[in-house]
Design a protein around this motif. Sequence first.
Motif, PDB file in Angstrom:
ATOM      1  N   ASN A  14       0.746  -1.246   0.091  1.00 24.73           N
ATOM      2  CA  ASN A  14       0.076   0.122  -0.055  1.00 24.73           C
ATOM      3  C   ASN A  14       0.953   1.347  -0.081  1.00 24.73           C
ATOM      4  N   THR A  15       1.816   1.324  -0.909  1.00 26.62           N
ATOM      5  CA  THR A  15       2.963   2.196  -0.998  1.00 26.62           C
ATOM      6  C   THR A  15       2.511   3.652  -0.974  1.00 26.62           C
ATOM      7  N   THR A  16       1.480   3.938  -1.861  1.00 30.42           N
ATOM      8  CA  THR A  16       0.817   5.266  -1.830  1.00 30.42           C
ATOM      9  C   THR A  16       0.439   5.982  -0.466  1.00 30.42           C
ATOM     10  N   VAL A  17      -0.070   5.029   0.245  1.00 31.84           N
ATOM     11  CA  VAL A  17      -0.423   5.315   1.658  1.00 31.84           C
ATOM     12  C   VAL A  17       0.787   5.599   2.749  1.00 31.84           C
ATOM     13  N   THR A  18       1.817   4.518   2.680  1.00 28.67           N
ATOM     14  CA  THR A  18       2.799   4.537   3.669  1.00 28.67           C
ATOM     15  C   THR A  18       3.844   5.321   3.049  1.00 28.67           C
ATOM     16  N   GLU A  19       4.073   5.557   2.015  1.00 27.16           N
ATOM     17  CA  GLU A  19       4.884   6.743   1.714  1.00 27.16           C
ATOM     18  C   GLU A  19       4.462   8.298   2.052  1.00 27.16           C
ATOM     19  N   SER A  20       3.177   8.278   1.956  1.00 27.03           N
ATOM     20  CA  SER A  20       2.653   9.677   2.751  1.00 27.03           C
ATOM     21  C   SER A  20       2.755   9.679   4.137  1.00 27.03           C
ATOM     22  N   LEU A  21       2.544   8.672   4.928  1.00 25.12           N
ATOM     23  CA  LEU A  21       2.970   8.375   6.305  1.00 25.12           C
ATOM     24  C   LEU A  21       4.334   8.869   6.508  1.00 25.12           C
ATOM     25  N   LEU A  22       5.130   8.544   5.678  1.00 23.32           N
ATOM     26  CA  LEU A  22       6.509   8.538   5.937  1.00 23.32           C
ATOM     27  C   LEU A  22       6.834  10.045   5.954  1.00 23.32           C
ATOM     28  N   SER A  23       6.431  10.645   4.591  1.00 18.54           N
ATOM     29  CA  SER A  23       6.596  12.099   4.371  1.00 18.54           C
ATOM     30  C   SER A  23       6.292  12.709   5.560  1.00 18.54           C
ATOM     31  N   GLY A  24       5.032  12.744   6.216  1.00 21.74           N
ATOM     32  CA  GLY A  24       4.509  13.169   7.112  1.00 21.74           C
ATOM     33  C   GLY A  24       5.374  12.907   8.590  1.00 21.74           C
ATOM     34  N   ALA A  25       5.799  11.840   8.760  1.00 16.97           N
ATOM     35  CA  ALA A  25       6.760  11.819   9.717  1.00 16.97           C
ATOM     36  C   ALA A  25       8.213  12.595   9.811  1.00 16.97           C
ATOM     37  N   VAL A  26       8.694  12.571   8.496  1.00 15.92           N
ATOM     38  CA  VAL A  26       9.953  13.118   8.297  1.00 15.92           C
ATOM     39  C   VAL A  26       9.615  14.741   8.326  1.00 15.92           C
ATOM     40  N   SER A  27       8.575  15.173   7.861  1.00 19.38           N
ATOM     41  CA  SER A  27       8.434  16.613   7.912  1.00 19.38           C
ATOM     42  C   SER A  27       8.334  17.021   9.477  1.00 19.38           C
ATOM     43  N   LYS A  28       7.499  16.181   9.942  1.00 20.08           N
ATOM     44  CA  LYS A  28       7.127  16.447  11.765  1.00 20.08           C
ATOM     45  C   LYS A  28       8.516  16.744  12.444  1.00 20.08           C
ATOM     46  N   LEU A  29       9.290  15.487  12.291  1.00 22.82           N
ATOM     47  CA  LEU A  29      10.587  15.237  12.863  1.00 22.82           C
ATOM     48  C   LEU A  29      11.473  16.580  12.859  1.00 22.82           C
ATOM     49  N   GLU A  30      11.488  17.032  11.318  1.00 20.36           N
ATOM     50  CA  GLU A  30      12.243  17.970  10.863  1.00 20.36           C
ATOM     51  C   GLU A  30      11.784  19.459  11.824  1.00 20.36           C
ATOM     52  N   ALA A  31      10.474  19.502  11.723  1.00 23.52           N
ATOM     53  CA  ALA A  31       9.779  20.473  12.305  1.00 23.52           C
ATOM     54  C   ALA A  31      10.038  20.815  13.825  1.00 23.52           C
ATOM     55  N   LEU A  32      10.412  19.437  14.252  1.00 25.43           N
ATOM     56  CA  LEU A  32      10.511  19.462  15.851  1.00 25.43           C
ATOM     57  C   LEU A  32      12.103  19.684  16.185  1.00 25.43           C
ATOM     58  N   GLY A  33      13.066  19.588  15.231  1.00 29.48           N
ATOM     59  CA  GLY A  33      14.198  19.879  15.396  1.00 29.48           C
ATOM     60  C   GLY A  33      15.382  18.845  14.950  1.00 29.48           C
ATOM     61  N   VAL A  34      14.972  17.694  14.753  1.00 27.62           N
ATOM     62  CA  VAL A  34      15.598  16.575  14.210  1.00 27.62           C
ATOM     63  C   VAL A  34      16.116  17.018  12.723  1.00 27.62           C
ATOM     64  N   LEU A  35      17.503  16.846  12.744  1.00 28.27           N
ATOM     65  CA  LEU A  35      18.087  17.080  11.529  1.00 28.27           C
ATOM     66  C   LEU A  35      17.994  15.857  10.521  1.00 28.27           C
ATOM     67  N   ALA A  36      17.870  16.091   9.249  1.00 26.25           N
ATOM     68  CA  ALA A  36      17.629  15.258   8.235  1.00 26.25           C
ATOM     69  C   ALA A  36      18.737  13.962   8.047  1.00 26.25           C
ATOM     70  N   GLN A  37      19.853  14.563   8.309  1.00 22.35           N
ATOM     71  CA  GLN A  37      20.892  13.414   8.270  1.00 22.35           C
ATOM     72  C   GLN A  37      20.900  12.547   9.728  1.00 22.35           C
ATOM     73  N   ASP A  38      20.155  12.700  10.627  1.00 21.77           N
ATOM     74  CA  ASP A  38      19.796  11.999  11.682  1.00 21.77           C
ATOM     75  C   ASP A  38      18.413  11.208  11.725  1.00 21.77           C
ATOM     76  N   ILE A  39      17.970  11.075  10.504  1.00 19.97           N
ATOM     77  CA  ILE A  39      16.813  10.377  10.295  1.00 19.97           C
ATOM     78  C   ILE A  39      17.204   9.254   9.250  1.00 19.97           C
ATOM     79  N   SER A  40      17.074   8.154   9.696  1.00 16.88           N
ATOM     80  CA  SER A  40      17.453   6.724   9.113  1.00 16.88           C
ATOM     81  C   SER A  40      16.159   6.013   8.599  1.00 16.88           C
ATOM     82  N   VAL A  41      16.017   5.639   7.277  1.00 17.23           N
ATOM     83  CA  VAL A  41      14.786   5.010   6.979  1.00 17.23           C
ATOM     84  C   VAL A  41      15.027   3.812   6.209  1.00 17.23           C
TER      85      VAL A  41
END
Length: 158
Positions: A27-54
């Motif tokens: 169900n990749t359309t759904v899960t990629e959107s979940l992933l995008s939401g999670a990464v965007s929120k983490l960055e908004a809370l101050g987590v650096l992109a290079q500190d997020i591993s997928v």
Amino acid sequence: MNANVNFYKTNLNGKGLKVAIAVAEFNTTVTESLLSGAVSKLEALGVLAQDISVARVPGAFELPGVAKRFVDSQKFDAVIVLGAVIRGETPHFDCVVNAVTSGTAALAANGKIPVIFGVLTTDNVDQAMARSGLKGGNKGADCAETAVEMVNLYKELA
Ligand SMILES: Nc1c(NC[C@H](O)[C@H](O)[C@H](O)CO)[nH]c(=O)[nH]c1=O
Ligand SMILES: CC(=O)[C@@H](O)COP(=O)(O)O
């Protein structure tokens, strides 16, 4: 509420945190959107992109195995699992949901770091779309916020 009650404090400061995300491709359309939401929120809370591993896995059943390896690596402050299990014609839905739920819950209860459950379990695609940011709120973003909150709570409990 009695003013003498002691409440453990937590916060949503993600600065300096390292977060791992295991995401199912089913169900990749759904899960990629979940992933995008999670990464965007983490960055908004101050987590650096290079500190997020997928890590991507074929389906939700495979999520606990990768999550365990993230936990055991001792490289991360929190782990998030993301997936979308959508009911079909057979009891297979129940098998997958039970497996990913119990596997993730065991890791969360027994591990030293928070393991956050972001697997949608829905009766149809519309319900999944409505919870993954495609037609409504994004449970991936919600899980990102929960991850940061729980890391900071665990620090208070240490
Ligand atoms: N039907 C869904 C699955 N099924 C696949 C399993 O998760 C697993 O990959 C397979 O049984 C091999 O071990 N997975 C989902 O994530 N969502 C579904 O709706
Ligand atoms: C959750 C599932 O495994 C499900 O999508 C599989 O569909 P079906 O039960 O029709 O084989």
